[in-house]
Write a protein that holds these residues in place. Structure first.
Motif, short mmCIF file in Angstrom:
data_model
loop_
_atom_site.label_atom_id
_atom_site.label_comp_id
_atom_site.label_asym_id
_atom_site.label_seq_id
_atom_site.Cartn_x
_atom_site.Cartn_y
_atom_site.Cartn_z
N ALA A 131 20.39 22.69 93.95
CA ALA A 131 19.75 21.90 94.82
C ALA A 131 20.43 20.63 95.20
O ALA A 131 20.61 20.32 96.45
N LEU A 132 21.34 20.08 94.24
CA LEU A 132 22.30 19.02 94.59
C LEU A 132 23.03 19.46 95.44
O LEU A 132 23.29 18.59 96.58
N LEU A 133 23.72 20.57 95.58
CA LEU A 133 24.60 20.83 96.41
C LEU A 133 24.10 21.08 98.03
O LEU A 133 24.66 20.72 99.04
N LYS A 134 23.03 21.74 97.96
CA LYS A 134 22.20 21.64 99.36
C LYS A 134 21.60 20.24 99.68
O LYS A 134 21.79 20.11 100.94
N ASN A 135 21.27 19.42 98.98
CA ASN A 135 20.92 18.15 99.24
C ASN A 135 22.06 17.27 99.75
O ASN A 135 21.80 16.24 100.46
N THR A 136 23.31 17.51 99.64
CA THR A 136 24.40 16.78 100.20
C THR A 136 24.25 16.92 101.93
O THR A 136 25.00 15.82 102.24
N THR A 137 23.46 17.80 102.49
CA THR A 137 23.41 17.92 103.86
C THR A 137 22.68 16.76 104.40
O THR A 137 22.67 16.24 105.70
N VAL A 138 21.62 16.03 103.52
CA VAL A 138 20.93 14.84 103.99
C VAL A 138 21.90 13.74 104.30
O VAL A 138 21.73 12.95 105.21
N ALA A 139 23.08 13.70 103.75
CA ALA A 139 24.09 12.86 104.05
C ALA A 139 24.53 12.90 105.41
O ALA A 139 25.02 11.78 105.90
N ALA A 140 24.33 13.59 106.15
CA ALA A 140 24.84 14.30 107.49
C ALA A 140 23.82 12.90 108.34
O ALA A 140 24.44 12.74 109.42
N GLY A 141 22.79 12.80 108.23
CA GLY A 141 22.14 11.64 108.82
C GLY A 141 22.42 10.31 108.73
O GLY A 141 21.71 9.47 109.22
#
Length: 215
Positions: free
Chosen positions: A152-162
């Motif tokens: 889940a942490l790996l997938k949550n890294t995409t939030v940083a794109a914003g």
């Protein structure tokens, strides 16, 4: 393949930042999660209260708001300036630590109480009881749920794109400006994440097999 080879100035940076966010954020989450998990089962009421407040407050806050605080609120506190990637690591680590703490707490509760009592009976303080007796056994029992937390942490890294961090979640926007097919870019990003998750799943199976034999 042209989407990859024609944009080699962007993909390595995006992948590198994703891995930095994952590994550094995961390390912070693991260290902080162990501390908070120990506080949650501590015999000291104040420690238990602090751990409970931290978990309930941060875990129930959307990750996007945690990022907002670190990216926009942190600079207003007069603290040393940090780059965007470091702030992203802090946001991900502090947020994920709550889930690590709860998984560890569940694992700690699977360890027979008599073992901790026996360790205290021979004079070991609480810290040594946790590090030498309880946590090693707790980690063995929580490998699958703990790995789910890190996936889940790996997938949550995409939030940083914003938040102006160039990682895999931000690649599509950059590629669209260069005229690349957005669907193709998204498929490549998805393929990379699938490969990374498969590596984590392999690591999970390896740890389970190793520690199952050790028992």
């Amino acid at each position: 393949m042209g989407v990859i080879f024609d944009n080699m100035d962007l993909w390595p940076q995006a992948l590198g930042n994703t891995l930095i966010l994952f590994f550094a954020g995961g390390l912070l989450a693991l260290v902080l999660g162990i501390i908070v998990g120990a506080m949650r089962v501590s015999p000291v009421p104040i420690a238990r209260a602090v751990g409970t407040v931290y978990v309930n407050l941060v875990r129930n806050t959307p990750l996007t708001l945690v990022f907002f605080f670190f990216v926009f609120g942190y600079p207003q506190l007069g603290l040393p300036r940090l780059n965007a990637v470091t702030l992203g690591v802090l946001a991900l680590g502090i947020y994920t630590a709550t889930y690590v703490a709860e998984v560890l707490r569940a694992g700690i509760n699977t360890v027979p109480v008599g073992q901790a009592e026996a360790a205290r009976a021979i004079g070991l303080p609480f810290g040594q009881v946790m590090t030498l007796v309880v946590l090693p056994q707790a980690f063995r029992s929580v490998v699958p749920p703990m790995m789910s937390v890190f996936i889940a942490l790996l997938k949550n890294t995409t939030v940083a794109a914003g938040f102006a961090i160039t990682e895999l979640g931000a690649v599509r926007a950059f590629m669209s400006e260069r005229g690349e097919n957005a669907l193709v870019v998204l498929l490549w990003v998805a393929a990379i994440f699938v490969a990374l998750v498969m590596l984590l799943s392999w690591a999970q199976r390896s740890l389970e097999n190793k520690w199952r034999i050790a028992r």
